[in-house]
Motif scaffolding. Structure first.
Motif, short mmCIF file in Angstrom:
data_model
loop_
_atom_site.label_atom_id
_atom_site.label_comp_id
_atom_site.label_asym_id
_atom_site.label_seq_id
_atom_site.Cartn_x
_atom_site.Cartn_y
_atom_site.Cartn_z
N THR A 64 -80.22 -37.28 32.49
CA THR A 64 -80.73 -38.49 33.13
C THR A 64 -80.31 -39.69 32.30
OG1 THR A 64 -82.85 -38.38 31.96
CG2 THR A 64 -82.73 -37.32 34.13
N CYS A 65 -80.23 -40.83 32.97
CA CYS A 65 -79.96 -42.10 32.32
C CYS A 65 -81.14 -43.02 32.61
CB CYS A 65 -78.70 -42.76 32.87
SG CYS A 65 -77.19 -41.87 32.55
N ALA B 31 -83.54 -54.42 27.22
CA ALA B 31 -84.10 -55.58 27.90
C ALA B 31 -83.54 -55.77 29.31
CB ALA B 31 -83.83 -56.84 27.08
N GLY B 32 -82.66 -54.86 29.77
CA GLY B 32 -82.14 -54.94 31.12
C GLY B 32 -83.14 -54.41 32.13
N THR B 33 -82.74 -54.36 33.40
CA THR B 33 -83.62 -53.85 34.44
C THR B 33 -82.88 -52.83 35.30
OG1 THR B 33 -82.99 -55.70 35.88
CG2 THR B 33 -85.01 -55.95 34.62
N GLU B 34 -83.57 -51.74 35.62
CA GLU B 34 -82.98 -50.71 36.48
C GLU B 34 -83.03 -51.15 37.93
OE1 GLU B 34 -84.38 -46.71 36.00
OE2 GLU B 34 -84.15 -46.77 33.82
N ILE B 35 -81.94 -50.86 38.64
CA ILE B 35 -81.87 -51.15 40.07
C ILE B 35 -82.04 -49.85 40.85
CG2 ILE B 35 -80.39 -52.03 41.92
CD1 ILE B 35 -79.06 -53.74 39.71
N SER B 36 -81.48 -48.77 40.32
CA SER B 36 -81.64 -47.45 40.94
C SER B 36 -81.86 -46.43 39.84
CB SER B 36 -80.39 -47.08 41.75
OG SER B 36 -79.28 -46.87 40.88
N THR B 37 -82.38 -45.29 40.21
CA THR B 37 -82.64 -44.25 39.22
C THR B 37 -81.47 -43.29 39.14
OG1 THR B 37 -83.64 -42.77 40.82
CG2 THR B 37 -85.10 -44.36 39.77
N LEU C 240 -76.59 -44.49 37.50
CA LEU C 240 -77.66 -45.45 37.29
C LEU C 240 -77.08 -46.85 37.45
CD1 LEU C 240 -80.55 -46.18 36.18
CD2 LEU C 240 -79.49 -46.17 33.91
N MET C 241 -77.73 -47.69 38.25
CA MET C 241 -77.33 -49.09 38.39
C MET C 241 -78.36 -49.92 37.65
SD MET C 241 -74.61 -49.38 40.34
CE MET C 241 -74.61 -50.88 41.27
N ILE C 242 -77.87 -50.80 36.76
CA ILE C 242 -78.78 -51.67 36.01
C ILE C 242 -78.21 -53.08 35.96
CG2 ILE C 242 -79.66 -49.80 34.57
CD1 ILE C 242 -77.95 -50.90 32.29
N ASN C 243 -79.07 -54.03 35.67
CA ASN C 243 -78.66 -55.37 35.31
C ASN C 243 -78.90 -55.53 33.82
OD1 ASN C 243 -77.97 -56.20 37.89
ND2 ASN C 243 -79.95 -57.13 38.31
N THR C 244 -77.93 -56.13 33.12
CA THR C 244 -78.12 -56.40 31.70
C THR C 244 -79.12 -57.54 31.54
OG1 THR C 244 -76.39 -58.07 31.60
CG2 THR C 244 -75.72 -55.77 31.22
N ASP C 245 -79.47 -57.84 30.30
CA ASP C 245 -80.27 -59.03 30.05
C ASP C 245 -79.35 -60.26 30.18
OD1 ASP C 245 -78.80 -59.26 27.69
OD2 ASP C 245 -80.46 -58.64 26.40
N ILE D 245 -79.46 -51.29 26.88
CA ILE D 245 -79.47 -50.00 26.18
C ILE D 245 -79.75 -48.94 27.23
CG2 ILE D 245 -80.57 -48.53 24.46
CD1 ILE D 245 -81.33 -51.08 22.94
N VAL D 246 -78.84 -47.98 27.35
CA VAL D 246 -79.02 -46.88 28.28
C VAL D 246 -79.23 -45.62 27.44
CG1 VAL D 246 -77.88 -45.43 30.01
CG2 VAL D 246 -77.67 -47.90 30.12
N THR D 247 -80.30 -44.89 27.74
CA THR D 247 -80.57 -43.65 27.02
C THR D 247 -80.23 -42.48 27.92
OG1 THR D 247 -82.26 -44.68 25.66
CG2 THR D 247 -82.33 -42.28 25.85
N VAL D 248 -79.37 -41.59 27.41
CA VAL D 248 -78.96 -40.39 28.13
C VAL D 248 -79.78 -39.23 27.57
CG1 VAL D 248 -77.05 -38.83 28.65
CG2 VAL D 248 -76.65 -41.30 28.49
N THR D 249 -80.46 -38.50 28.47
CA THR D 249 -81.35 -37.41 28.06
C THR D 249 -80.89 -36.09 28.64
OG1 THR D 249 -83.21 -38.95 27.96
CG2 THR D 249 -83.75 -36.60 28.06
#
Length: 159
Positions: free
Chosen positions: A91-92, A97-103, A109-114, A120-124
């Protein structure tokens, strides 16, 4: 000039955009004049902890200048051959400080940066038992001001 026509020669003055040129003497200035900004992501993986590896993302223009604007990113985890997205096995999540748009339940994973173009994206590793290397691919996408982008890839090794 020949008559009223301007003739451009190698080593002469910059050819204006209206005359089919770039209006610039350098590649960076030409991209700016032609609105061809090229962006990429600098990726810096951190240390593994609890089956997760954080990756610091900083969006930069290819001339090396930092981006001071929100940038949308698409993040995916792939196998060693970069052929198969590892949806479900990893999972990502945006943990900066960014915001997730999709999971990451979807293929990526779609995100917006700050506002500074950082995230920071954490891969698990979902199973907690994987030992080996996977690859995180990050592609900047345009919001508002258009630009071109290149994907960046970083290897993540789980112990």
């Amino acid at each position: 000039t020949i008559g009223a026509a301007y003739i451009h020669r190698v080593g002469g003055t910059d050819v204006a955009v209206t005359d089919g040129g770039t209006g610039a003497s350098t590649a960076v200035a030409a991209r700016v004049n032609l609105a061809l900004t090229l962006r990429t992501a600098d990726l810096t993986p951190g240390a593994e902890a609890a089956n997760a590896i954080p990756v610091t993302i900083n969006i930069v223009d290819v001339d090396g200048s930092a981006v001071s604007a929100v940038t949308r990113l698409h993040c995916e985890v792939f196998d060693a051959a970069m052929l198969r997205a590892l949806v479900g096995a990893f999972t990502c999540a945006e943990t900066g400080a960014g915001t997730e748009i999709s999971t990451s339940a979807r293929p990526g994973l779609m995100i917006n940066t700050d506002a500074n173009g950082d995230a920071i994206v954490t891969v698990t590793d979902v199973s907690g038992a994987f030992a080996g290397t996977v690859y995180l691919r990050v592609t900047p996408l345009a919001i508002g001001t258009p630009f071109y982008s290149t994907s960046s890839i970083v290897a993540l090794t789980f112990a």
